[in-house]
Write an enzyme that holds these catalytic residues in place. Structure first.
Site, PDB file in Angstrom:
ATOM      1  N   LYS A  41       0.803  -1.336  -0.017  1.00 36.36           N
ATOM      2  CA  LYS A  41      -0.029   0.048   0.165  1.00 36.36           C
ATOM      3  C   LYS A  41       0.937   1.213  -0.049  1.00 36.36           C
ATOM      4  CE  LYS A  41      -0.336  -0.298   5.118  1.00 36.36           C
ATOM      5  NZ  LYS A  41      -0.950  -0.657   6.106  1.00 36.36           N
ATOM      6  N   ARG A 139      -9.895  -0.330  14.708  1.00 37.14           N
ATOM      7  CA  ARG A 139      -9.722   0.355  13.718  1.00 37.14           C
ATOM      8  C   ARG A 139     -10.632  -0.121  12.580  1.00 37.14           C
ATOM      9  NH1 ARG A 139      -3.632   1.044  11.186  1.00 37.14           N
ATOM     10  NH2 ARG A 139      -4.523  -0.957  10.379  1.00 37.14           N
ATOM     11  N   TYR A 261      18.660  29.661   8.268  1.00 40.24           N
ATOM     12  CA  TYR A 261      17.358  30.452   9.114  1.00 40.24           C
ATOM     13  C   TYR A 261      17.385  30.341  10.414  1.00 40.24           C
ATOM     14  CZ  TYR A 261      15.277  30.465   4.006  1.00 40.24           C
ATOM     15  OH  TYR A 261      15.069  30.890   2.963  1.00 40.24           O
ATOM     16  N   MET A 314      13.898  24.085   2.516  1.00 43.23           N
ATOM     17  CA  MET A 314      13.035  23.468   1.368  1.00 43.23           C
ATOM     18  C   MET A 314      14.086  22.624   0.401  1.00 43.23           C
ATOM     19  SD  MET A 314      10.597  25.021  -1.707  1.00 43.23           S
ATOM     20  CE  MET A 314       9.696  25.798  -0.473  1.00 43.23           C
TER      21      MET A 314
HETATM   22  C1  LIG Z   1       0.080  -1.699   6.712  1.00 38.19           C
HETATM   23  C2  LIG Z   1      -0.523  -3.243   7.163  1.00 38.19           C
HETATM   24  C3  LIG Z   1       0.262  -4.107   7.221  1.00 38.19           C
HETATM   25  C4  LIG Z   1       1.682  -4.136   7.221  1.00 38.19           C
HETATM   26  O1  LIG Z   1       2.353  -3.530   8.524  1.00 38.19           O
HETATM   27  P1  LIG Z   1       3.815  -3.264   8.629  1.00 38.19           P
HETATM   28  O2  LIG Z   1       3.908  -3.007  10.072  1.00 38.19           O
HETATM   29  O3  LIG Z   1       4.255  -2.378   7.835  1.00 38.19           O
HETATM   30  O4  LIG Z   1       4.610  -4.669   8.636  1.00 38.19           O
HETATM   31  C5  LIG Z   1      -0.367  -5.509   7.527  1.00 38.19           C
HETATM   32  N1  LIG Z   1      -1.542  -5.575   7.642  1.00 38.19           N
HETATM   33  C6  LIG Z   1      -2.469  -4.619   7.847  1.00 38.19           C
HETATM   34  C7  LIG Z   1      -4.046  -4.726   7.869  1.00 38.19           C
HETATM   35  C8  LIG Z   1      -1.958  -3.375   7.676  1.00 38.19           C
HETATM   36  O5  LIG Z   1      -2.832  -2.353   7.438  1.00 38.19           O
END
Ligand SMILES: *Cc1c(COP(=O)(O)O)cnc(C)c1O
Length: 379
Positions: A41, A139, A261, A314
């Site tokens: 993702k 969640r 800065y 930046m």
């Molecule tokens: C992002 C995610 C993972 C992977 O988690 P990591 O901590 O990056 O290994 C696995 N399962 C779900 C549901 C996630 O949202």
């Protein structure tokens, strides 16, 4: 003649696809008999979904996890045969989009299960899906009671092809946390209610919690990309992302003069300062700016760690190179901002964040190179 992208961008991000594959193999090994999937993702945590997912497929990975259906669409075009789970579930009214691309939604409510089963009836077949049960992170996912209600809804259950039962750990990176065993036990109870369906609980850190957590399929993300799944212990993973900034200028700074800065850093000795072509636009967090005289943030130049000084701006940042051999750093020298010496977890901690955020916020202005695989796996 114009130069290469590396010559023309101030910063270079090199992604080591062999290190990525090695990390996948190590995790697969640690997961024992379980299948090892991959969370890709967020554009593979910012590192590029196309080269990353192709390299993982080549290593033998077959199950992939994205967050959004749109990410699933892109991944499907790259990997026609992969199993693709959409972790954010079934978006309202979008079942046809998932079905056409053969995406498996990780269903998070009875409502989604009914929509998916109902669409399958119109479409003419039971469509594959995962069922995501919440066991304590609160969640996404069905609560235990909702899961029971779904199981009691025969008409919906008969319309589903449930390929995976999954849940997600809240505290896997903190092994002694009592929620880990509570979630493991709650998940065992969930599995017992729907026997025979493959199960998945562990993310990266979860794989290292041991046998009771790996089940049939593990879903590592951050550890594939070099993040430490064992905070507080040496990192068993190889660095995948290597971010380097090019030295644009070396300057001498007199005692009492300041750098950057707001004049936050003041020379206490005659100093040499390297100005690097990487700033917050390139994903170097401004929070990495030194709050004290030197560092705590560091960059790695010519084999030595040098403190980051003054504010990150930046387009640039500065490092104190007074302790390096005179003239060893010149215009064009590259400094490691992230890589095998400056680990992503370490840099993230300096900036008050975590490796996940650091990687996913890497900018797009630097030159991006993929190494270690033949060109067909490249972007
Ligand atoms: C992002 C995610 C993972 C992977 O988690 P990591 O901590 O990056 O290994 C696995 N399962 C779900 C549901 C996630 O949202």
């Amino acid at each position: 003649m114009s130069g290469t992208p590396e010559d023309l961008a101030g910063a270079v991000l090199t992604i080591d696809l062999v290190a990525l594959q090695d990390n996948w193999r190590l995790l697969k090994d640690r997961a024992g008999a379980a299948e090892c999937g991959a969370a890709v993702k967020g554009n593979a945590y910012g590192l590029g979904i196309a080269p990353v997912s192709k390299a993982l497929w080549e290593a033998g990975c077959r199950s992939f996890f994205v967050a959004r259906p749109k990410e699933g669409e892109e991944l499907r075009s790259l990997l026609p045969e992969a199993t693709i789970y959409v972790l954010d579930g079934l978006f309202a009214g979008q079942a046809e989009f998932y079905a056409k691309l053969n995406l498996c939604p990780a269903l998070i409510s009875i409502e989604e299960a009914r929509e998916w089963a109902g669409f399958g009836r119109i479409y003419g077949r039971k469509l594959p899906c995962a069922i995501h049960v919440d066991t304590g992170i609160n969640r996404l996912g069905l609560s235990g009671t909702e899961f029971d209600a779904l199981l009691a809804d025969d008409f919906t259950m008969e319309g589903l092809n449930v390929c995976l039962l999954m849940s997600h750990l809240a505290c896997a990176d903190d092994p002694p946390h009592p929620l880990n065993s509570r979630q493991r036990d709650a998940f065992a109870a969930v599995r017992a209610r729907l026997p025979g369906v493959p199960a998945s609980l562990a993310n990266s850190s979860g794989i290292f919690l041991g046998d009771g957590f790996t089940h049939d399929l593990v879903r590592p993300g951050i550890a594939l990309y070099g993040g430490n799944p064992l905070p507080g212990s040496p990192n068993p993973m190889r660095a995948v992302a290597h971010l380097e900034g090019t030295v644009m200028q070396v300057r001498n700074v007199k005692v009492g003069e300041t750098v950057g800065y707001s004049a936050t850093w003041e020379a206490k000795r005659p100093s040499r300062v390297a100005v690097l072509g990487a700033g917050y636009k390139d994903g170097v967090p401004r929070a990495l700016s030194s709050k004290q005289t030197d560092g705590p943030a560091q960059v790695f130049i010519n084999g030595k760690r040098c403190p980051v000084i003054g504010r990150i701006s930046m387009d640039m940042m500065a490092a104190d190179i007074t302790d390096l051999m005179p003239h060893s750093v010149v215009r064009g020298t590259r400094a490691e901002i992230l890589g095998s010496n400056i680990l992503i977890d370490e840099a993230a901690a300096w900036a008050g964040t975590i490796s996940y955020e650091l990687l996913t916020r890497l900018g797009s202005r630097y030159a991006r190179l993929y190494t270690g695989l033949e060109s067909d796996a490249q972007a």
